[in-house]
Design an enzyme around this catalytic site. Sequence first.
Site, mmCIF file in Angstrom:
data_model
loop_
_atom_site.group_PDB
_atom_site.id
_atom_site.type_symbol
_atom_site.label_atom_id
_atom_site.label_comp_id
_atom_site.label_asym_id
_atom_site.label_seq_id
_atom_site.Cartn_x
_atom_site.Cartn_y
_atom_site.Cartn_z
ATOM 1 N NE ARG A 212 91.581 29.865 42.874
ATOM 2 C CZ ARG A 212 92.711 29.229 42.412
ATOM 3 N NH1 ARG A 212 93.635 28.645 43.208
ATOM 4 N NH2 ARG A 212 93.052 28.584 41.117
ATOM 5 C CB THR B 53 97.051 29.514 44.280
ATOM 6 O OG1 THR B 53 96.325 28.295 44.566
ATOM 7 C CG2 THR B 53 98.237 29.448 43.506
ATOM 8 C CB SER C 36 99.460 24.367 44.658
ATOM 9 O OG SER C 36 98.461 25.433 44.725
ATOM 10 C CD GLU D 6 98.351 19.035 39.084
ATOM 11 O OE1 GLU D 6 98.246 19.990 39.725
ATOM 12 O OE2 GLU D 6 97.305 18.424 39.142
ATOM 13 C CD1 TRP E 98 95.011 22.368 44.541
ATOM 14 C CD2 TRP E 98 93.773 23.829 43.616
ATOM 15 N NE1 TRP E 98 94.106 21.727 43.611
ATOM 16 C CE2 TRP E 98 93.587 22.940 42.907
ATOM 17 C CE3 TRP E 98 93.259 25.219 43.273
ATOM 18 C CZ2 TRP E 98 92.481 22.913 42.063
ATOM 19 C CZ3 TRP E 98 92.302 25.381 42.260
ATOM 20 C CH2 TRP E 98 92.064 24.156 41.421
ATOM 21 C CG ASN F 221 95.371 15.848 40.921
ATOM 22 O OD1 ASN F 221 95.164 16.972 41.243
ATOM 23 N ND2 ASN F 221 96.678 15.545 40.553
ATOM 24 C CG ASP G 139 93.659 16.771 37.435
ATOM 25 O OD1 ASP G 139 93.890 16.825 38.438
ATOM 26 O OD2 ASP G 139 93.690 17.897 36.847
ATOM 27 C CG ASP H 54 92.221 19.144 42.558
ATOM 28 O OD1 ASP H 54 91.307 19.352 43.684
ATOM 29 O OD2 ASP H 54 93.253 19.407 42.379
#
Lengths: 121, 552
Positions: B126, B170, B185, B188, B236, B254, B296, B298
């Site tokens: 990003r 990211t 990150s 998950e 992230w 999350n 989630d 987040d």
Amino acid sequence: MKARSGFWISVVGLTLVAASIAVAAETTTTTAALEPTASDPALAIKGRTLYATNCVHCHGVNMVTPGTVAFDLREFPHDDHARFVHSVTNGKNNRMPPWGDILKPDEIDALWAYVLTGGKL
Amino acid sequence: MRRLLTAAGLVACSMTAAHAQTAQELTKTDTHYVLNYGMDYGQQRYSPLTQINADTVKRLVPAWNLSYDDSRSEESQPLVYNGVLYVTTNSATIAVDAKTGKQIWKTKVEYPPETPRVVCCGIINRGAALYEGKIIRGTLDAKLVALDAKTGKVLWKSDVADMKAGYTMTGAPQIADGVIMTGISGAEFGTRDFIDGWDPADGKHLWRTYTVPLPNEKGGDTWPGDTAKYGGGSTWITGSFDPELHTVYWGIGNPGPFNASGRKGDNLYTCSVLALDPKTGAIKWHYQFSPNNPFDYDSVAEMILSTIDVKGTPTKVLIDANRNGFIYVLDRTNGKLIAANPYVKVNWASSVDLATGRPVETDVSTKARAGEMVDIYPSILGGKNWEPGSFDAKRGLAFYNTLNFGGHYKAVPAEYKQGEWYVGMDLSNPWAWPEGPRGYLKAVDPMTGKAKWEAPSDIPRFSGVLSTGGGVVFSGQLTGEFEAFNSDTGEKLWSFKTGSGIEGQPITWEQDGEQYVAVSVGIGGVYSLFSGDERLAAVPPGGSLWAFKLLK
């Protein structure tokens, strides 16, 4: 086009090699390759679980995907088990990551059984 | 003293000066530059430039286009300094002549081919940070790299975390009080996440603040047993910085797994915002949006900083359109809640208690926690996902690309295996689609959540938003249209079809008397991967950078 031909030749070669050395030892695999659309339901269910933990975040929920960002597995040729095993094990085109160090051959076959269902299990 | 040294440097070596860039400049809003992720430290993504305005925008035409030679998701926000534009992809860092679009240098990024296995939601970078002549960026395999802004040569590289354990990077780094700050990150994949501080000079690691405390640490009693070890809390998206308060505001992701049944407790500091001292990483205060969250929700997305009038008093606030469907206004000097109202359809909570700051959950949440299948609003993708909004302080409006769909949610058991998806949610039928538009660009009053206007989109927009003093709001479609809207009315004023879907973050700057607008283009993010929206089959990937200016 040239690269594509080369790929098919190597796939055929791999299939022949696999067939010649592993007929006795890998009956399940060979059967799946010879009878591609006959997905073993129990194996496919195992494959669906593996798909949910390893594949869904690129190939889509129930394999439903626009097919542009990641390969649409519903389009995967059902008569090309060897290509599937090769791509999953070694990765592909610097996009599909290799899984050979995590997924065992029987797990890749379970994924293949799930792929044969087209995600409609 | 630093100013004196910088001045001496300018005289001594013009080549160095062209690529120097100081801490002081980072706090300014010179419209010739874009030096910060979010366009400024407060991430308002607002420019006072007026050349492109509601009257002239119809004359906006492409100035140039540069291929990224990359077909992944392009969500990077470019930086601009002294006529050079710096932009990242997952596979390269690129310097571009901002006026002509010619590539000045390009430095490739390589990472192990296994890396995408542990990237949940698209192969993405990003953006970078710019500081004292260095371009600083993260890589997908969790390394931090500094490049010479003049040549692209790698100056130093630091290991952040182990990709094989599920960690990836990211987000763009932040520079605050002379410290590089980075997020991570992995929530998950059963990671325990953190924010790091680094020395810009040599990449030396200065501090690490975990976002999930262990049992013997403060807040550790909000996690039962050893659940904190896999508790997620990723970081992230880049935090915002208030240089006057010397405080960075960083959103936390999350908890892991989504299934909350095994981690009873508030699960600090997941789904929170942390106020941090950038010099030490010490937590000054925290506010948790969604305690013990199963959905989630987040909370990493942009924390917009502004000063607004609250009951007649100008107040330093933080504005967050949270994934959980409420838009929050906090007093950023102390973390106290000022307002929280829905900006999209919400059914998991009826309201947020202004006294306690806690959500008042509905029976939908109760049933979901009991393991029942429920229809949940917003969906696990949120009322707004990561895509950053823009705040026009003059108009008092925040512009957001919001999501207009719910989801079917059912918790299922999750088993932790290193490097594998650790979610605990039945993903066989996750979406509840509406008839009609799945998204709206909305002009929202942060204090009420109410929209002054909304611009619908059948396929939801997932791009960043930019607003300007010219009264124009820029945004992009996943089908490739780069669009301009009237800030006051939402009327679409202009559109240009680019070659792929837009997930990038538009910027604007002024050069040689002309105002430019630029945006990264290239589809491949979370919606294209998870929605199963086959209308996107007609949108080819293919990353590139577009710049526009007015036709003379």
